[in-house]
Design an enzyme around this catalytic site. Structure first.
Site, PDB file in Angstrom:
ATOM      1  N   CYS A 111      41.120  42.262  42.234  1.00  0.00           N
ATOM      2  CA  CYS A 111      42.387  42.006  41.518  1.00  0.00           C
ATOM      3  C   CYS A 111      43.569  42.676  42.193  1.00  0.00           C
ATOM      4  O   CYS A 111      44.701  42.251  42.005  1.00  0.00           O
ATOM      5  CB  CYS A 111      42.265  42.450  40.069  1.00  0.00           C
ATOM      6  SG  CYS A 111      42.029  44.222  39.876  1.00  0.00           S
TER       7      CYS A 111
ATOM      8  N   ASP B 139      36.903  46.393  42.126  1.00  0.00           N
ATOM      9  CA  ASP B 139      38.195  46.922  41.669  1.00  0.00           C
ATOM     10  C   ASP B 139      38.222  48.391  42.059  1.00  0.00           C
ATOM     11  O   ASP B 139      37.175  48.971  42.407  1.00  0.00           O
ATOM     12  CB  ASP B 139      38.313  46.731  40.140  1.00  0.00           C
ATOM     13  CG  ASP B 139      39.687  47.110  39.594  1.00  0.00           C
ATOM     14  OD1 ASP B 139      40.630  47.314  40.384  1.00  0.00           O
ATOM     15  OD2 ASP B 139      39.820  47.223  38.357  1.00  0.00           O
TER      16      ASP B 139
ATOM     17  N   GLN C 162      44.168  38.326  34.145  1.00  0.00           N
ATOM     18  CA  GLN C 162      43.592  38.434  35.491  1.00  0.00           C
ATOM     19  C   GLN C 162      42.275  37.657  35.568  1.00  0.00           C
ATOM     20  O   GLN C 162      42.054  36.855  36.477  1.00  0.00           O
ATOM     21  CB  GLN C 162      43.329  39.929  35.796  1.00  0.00           C
ATOM     22  CG  GLN C 162      42.600  40.172  37.092  1.00  0.00           C
ATOM     23  CD  GLN C 162      43.493  39.974  38.303  1.00  0.00           C
ATOM     24  OE1 GLN C 162      44.533  40.578  38.403  1.00  0.00           O
ATOM     25  NE2 GLN C 162      43.078  39.121  39.222  1.00  0.00           N
TER      26      GLN C 162
ATOM     27  N   HIS D 131      41.754  43.121  30.786  1.00  0.00           N
ATOM     28  CA  HIS D 131      42.798  42.515  31.640  1.00  0.00           C
ATOM     29  C   HIS D 131      42.564  40.996  31.625  1.00  0.00           C
ATOM     30  O   HIS D 131      42.164  40.387  32.610  1.00  0.00           O
ATOM     31  CB  HIS D 131      42.693  43.091  33.054  1.00  0.00           C
ATOM     32  CG  HIS D 131      43.911  42.858  33.902  1.00  0.00           C
ATOM     33  ND1 HIS D 131      45.028  42.202  33.446  1.00  0.00           N
ATOM     34  CD2 HIS D 131      44.189  43.197  35.197  1.00  0.00           C
ATOM     35  CE1 HIS D 131      45.941  42.161  34.409  1.00  0.00           C
ATOM     36  NE2 HIS D 131      45.458  42.744  35.482  1.00  0.00           N
TER      37      HIS D 131
ATOM     38  N   ARG E  34      47.550  33.547  39.882  1.00  0.00           N
ATOM     39  CA  ARG E  34      47.956  34.097  38.579  1.00  0.00           C
ATOM     40  C   ARG E  34      49.190  33.378  38.054  1.00  0.00           C
ATOM     41  O   ARG E  34      49.355  33.205  36.851  1.00  0.00           O
ATOM     42  CB  ARG E  34      48.190  35.603  38.699  1.00  0.00           C
ATOM     43  CG  ARG E  34      46.910  36.277  39.127  1.00  0.00           C
ATOM     44  CD  ARG E  34      46.635  37.614  38.599  1.00  0.00           C
ATOM     45  NE  ARG E  34      47.108  37.967  37.326  1.00  0.00           N
ATOM     46  CZ  ARG E  34      47.548  39.188  37.029  1.00  0.00           C
ATOM     47  NH1 ARG E  34      47.530  40.131  37.941  1.00  0.00           N
ATOM     48  NH2 ARG E  34      47.952  39.466  35.808  1.00  0.00           N
TER      49      ARG E  34
ATOM     50  N   ARG F 276      52.140  45.387  29.094  1.00  0.00           N
ATOM     51  CA  ARG F 276      51.099  46.160  29.789  1.00  0.00           C
ATOM     52  C   ARG F 276      51.163  47.556  29.190  1.00  0.00           C
ATOM     53  O   ARG F 276      52.202  48.220  29.255  1.00  0.00           O
ATOM     54  CB  ARG F 276      51.365  46.215  31.301  1.00  0.00           C
ATOM     55  CG  ARG F 276      50.461  47.220  31.998  1.00  0.00           C
ATOM     56  CD  ARG F 276      50.463  47.094  33.495  1.00  0.00           C
ATOM     57  NE  ARG F 276      49.759  45.895  33.901  1.00  0.00           N
ATOM     58  CZ  ARG F 276      49.345  45.670  35.156  1.00  0.00           C
ATOM     59  NH1 ARG F 276      49.564  46.565  36.111  1.00  0.00           N
ATOM     60  NH2 ARG F 276      48.707  44.568  35.460  1.00  0.00           N
TER      61      ARG F 276
HETATM   62  N1   CP Z   1      46.027  42.782  39.513  1.00  0.00           N
HETATM   63  C1   CP Z   1      47.120  43.254  38.886  1.00  0.00           C
HETATM   64  O1   CP Z   1      47.225  43.226  37.668  1.00  0.00           O
HETATM   65  O2   CP Z   1      48.068  43.761  39.709  1.00  0.00           O
HETATM   66  P1   CP Z   1      49.318  44.603  39.268  1.00  0.00           P
HETATM   67  O3   CP Z   1      48.809  45.909  38.704  1.00  0.00           O
HETATM   68  O4   CP Z   1      50.113  44.831  40.530  1.00  0.00           O
HETATM   69  O5   CP Z   1      50.095  43.852  38.235  1.00  0.00           O
HETATM   70  N1  NVA Z   2      41.379  48.673  36.753  1.00  0.00           N
HETATM   71  C1  NVA Z   2      42.706  48.723  37.323  1.00  0.00           C
HETATM   72  C2  NVA Z   2      43.278  47.364  37.418  1.00  0.00           C
HETATM   73  C3  NVA Z   2      44.638  47.292  38.075  1.00  0.00           C
HETATM   74  C4  NVA Z   2      45.214  45.913  38.100  1.00  0.00           C
HETATM   75  C5  NVA Z   2      43.577  49.636  36.494  1.00  0.00           C
HETATM   76  O1  NVA Z   2      43.512  49.562  35.258  1.00  0.00           O
HETATM   77  O2  NVA Z   2      44.294  50.433  37.068  1.00  0.00           O
END
Ligand code: CP
Ligand code: NVA
Length: 309
Positions: free
Chosen positions: A267, A227, A138, A135, A293, A108
């Site tokens: 998400c 989101d 997801q 993402h 997931r 990530r």
């Molecule tokens: N939806 C998601 O990716 O959650 P986290 O940021 O907690 O991993």
């Molecule tokens: N759009 C959000 C998704 C978190 C899972 C972010 O990037 O923070």
């Protein structure tokens, strides 16, 4: 060996194979406990190395359980403990070490270029666990959840997105093009998808429309997605942005313009974009969505290892 970086780059047949495998694996687990291993332990002895440059709850836990249920194990690295983060080691050398010590790498990151650089030097698969531009794990999992709940192919459904033009939406757009489903995007005009994404939409056969009226967006929707308005590391004037999004808040009234059996997905984590009454209603399927997931990421791992059934 396959990488899993962006849905745009993965053939739809492969995405379908992943979803099919996830469905049969989920069904065949029956009453197994969360840490019990699937029949045949297909990833026995394999190590998934994970690294998070941004916060995570769900992605961290779901990859942990995914590899465990396949018979393997995971190690989570803290970026601040690596030489890499302090400029003391290159991505090239870090990638070579990861390739010798581990069997797959889940990253990530706050920078898409790092995914590309790692991919160049790794000899093991890399999985994108969220980047500024996408993402993918997801959204593939969300396609699974939608088809599981609606018992229909997603190509037969109307999907609405009410929210920011961010990484999650970019992957939803890629999914819409790959799986050929109708996607209505509703956002303030100041927050449309980027030029690059608009040109990706234009270049491909698509069923995507963008408007700036939340009611228009959700008319006839089977699924409403949202989101957070402010994503991690979003360098904007937060008060101004939240103000622009005020009229896009998802409440019971907005939900009433969609189909009666419309579901709400998010998400997570959530912010102020959705009312508690919607978020905690029967229409909201966010907990099922989060848990799926694990199932989909198991099949993503198997795809990366070349072991999909
Ligand atoms: N939806 C998601 O990716 O959650 P986290 O940021 O907690 O991993
Ligand atoms: N759009 C959000 C998704 C978190 C899972 C972010 O990037 O923070």
């Amino acid at each position: 060996m396959k990488h899993f970086i962006d849905l745009k780059d993965i053939p739809v047949n492969d995405l379908r194979k992943i979803l099919k495998d996830a469905k049969s694996r989920k069904n065949s687990r029956g009453k197994l406990n969360i840490l019990e291993v699937d029949n045949g332990a297909p990833l026995k002895g394999k190590l998934l190395v994970q690294m998070f440059e941004k916060s995570s709850l769900r992605t961290r836990l779901s990859f942990y359980l995914a590899i465990k249920q396949l018979g393997g194990s995971t190690l989570t690295l803290r970026p601040d403990e690596l030489h890499l983060s302090k400029g003391g080691e290159s991505i090239e050398d870090t990638a070579k070490i990861l390739s010798n010590f581990g069997n797959a790498f889940m990253l990530r990151t706050d920078n898409d270029k790092k995914l590309k650089e790692f991919k160049k030097y790794l000899s093991i698969p890399i999985i994108n666990g969220l980047s500024p531009s996408s993402h993918p794990t997801q959204i593939l999992s969300d396609v699974f959840t939608i088809e599981e709940i609606k018992k229909k192919l997603i190509s037969k459904l109307n999907i609405a997105w009410i929210g920011d033009s961010n990484n999650v939406l970019n992957s939803l757009i890629a999914a819409s093009i790959k799986f050929s489903f109708k996607l209505n995007i509703g956002c303030p005009k100041e927050y449309k998808p980027s030029k690059e994404i608009l040109s990706y939409i234009k270049k491909n056969k698509n069923k995507i429309s963008i408007n700036h009226d939340p009611k228009e967006t959700v008319l006839g929707a089977d699924v409403i997605f949202s989101d957070k308005v402010i994503s991690m590391n979003d360098k904007v004037n937060k008060i101004k942005k939240l103000n622009h999004f005020k009229r896009f808040r998802i409440n019971k009234k907005l939900m009433s313009f969609a189909k009666r059996d419309c579901i709400f997905l998010h998400c997570l984590p959530r912010g102020s974009e959705v009312d508690e009454k919607v978020f905690l209603s029967n229409q909201s399927k966010v907990w099922q969505q989060a848990l799926n997931r694990v199932h989909v990421q198991k099949s993503i791992l198997l795809y990366c290892f070349g072991k999909l059934r």
